[in-house]
Design a protein around this motif. Structure first.
Motif: not given
Length: 126
Positions: A30-34, A53-58, A69-72, A103-104
Motif C-alpha cells: 500500500y502507498s502511504m502518506g503523512w 518505496g521508489r516514488i515519493t512526493k513532498y 521512507s519505508r521498511d516493508n 500509486w496515485s
C-alpha cells in the motif's frame, strides 16, 4: 490500526523521526502518506511514498528537509524531519491507501486514503 509515534518538542534546526506502524496488517502493498494539522489550520499534505518505496512526493515547504521512507519487512513508514522550523509545529498523521499496488497522482489528497493513525504532536520552539 495505524500507530504514529516519534513526535516531541525540539528546537529550531533540530530533527525528529516519525514512525508509522500497522498492527494486524502488512503495509507492504500500500502507498502511504503523512499529513499534518497546525493549530487553527486545516490538515495538509506533507509527503507520500509508493508501496515499493521508489516514488515519493513532498509538499514544497518540506522538500529538501524531510525524507519519507519505508521498511516493508517491519510494516513501518518513516518521516525523517531535519532543519525543523516553528511552522512545522503540528499534529502529524500517517495514512494508508487501501488500493494495493497502486500509486496515485492524487496522493497528496486526503480522500485517497482509507485508514488514518491517531496523530503525533511535533512542536518546534523558536
Amino acid at each position: 490500526q495505524l500507530q504514529a509515534s516519534g513526535g516531541g518538542l525540539v528546537q529550531t534546526g533540530g530533527s525528529l523521526r516519525l514512525s508509522c506502524s500497522a498492527s494486524g496488517r502488512t503495509i507492504s502493498t500500500y502507498s502511504m502518506g503523512w499529513f499534518r494539522r497546525a493549530p487553527g489550520k486545516e490538515r495538509e499534505f506533507v509527503s507520500a511514498i509508493s508501496w515499493t518505496g521508489r516514488i515519493t512526493k513532498y509538499t514544497d515547504s518540506v522538500q529538501g528537509r524531510f525524507t519519507i521512507s519505508r521498511d516493508n519487512a517491519k510494516s513501518t513508514v518513516y518521516l525523517q524531519m531535519n532543519s525543523l522550523k516553528p511552522e512545522d509545529t503540528a499534529v502529524y498523521y500517517c495514512a494508508l491507501d487501501l488500493d494495493r499496488y497502486r500509486w496515485s497522482d492524487r496522493s497528496n489528497f486526503e480522500d485517497e486514503y482509507d485508514f488514518w493513525g491517531q496523530g503525533t504532536q511535533v512542536t518546534v520552539s523558536s
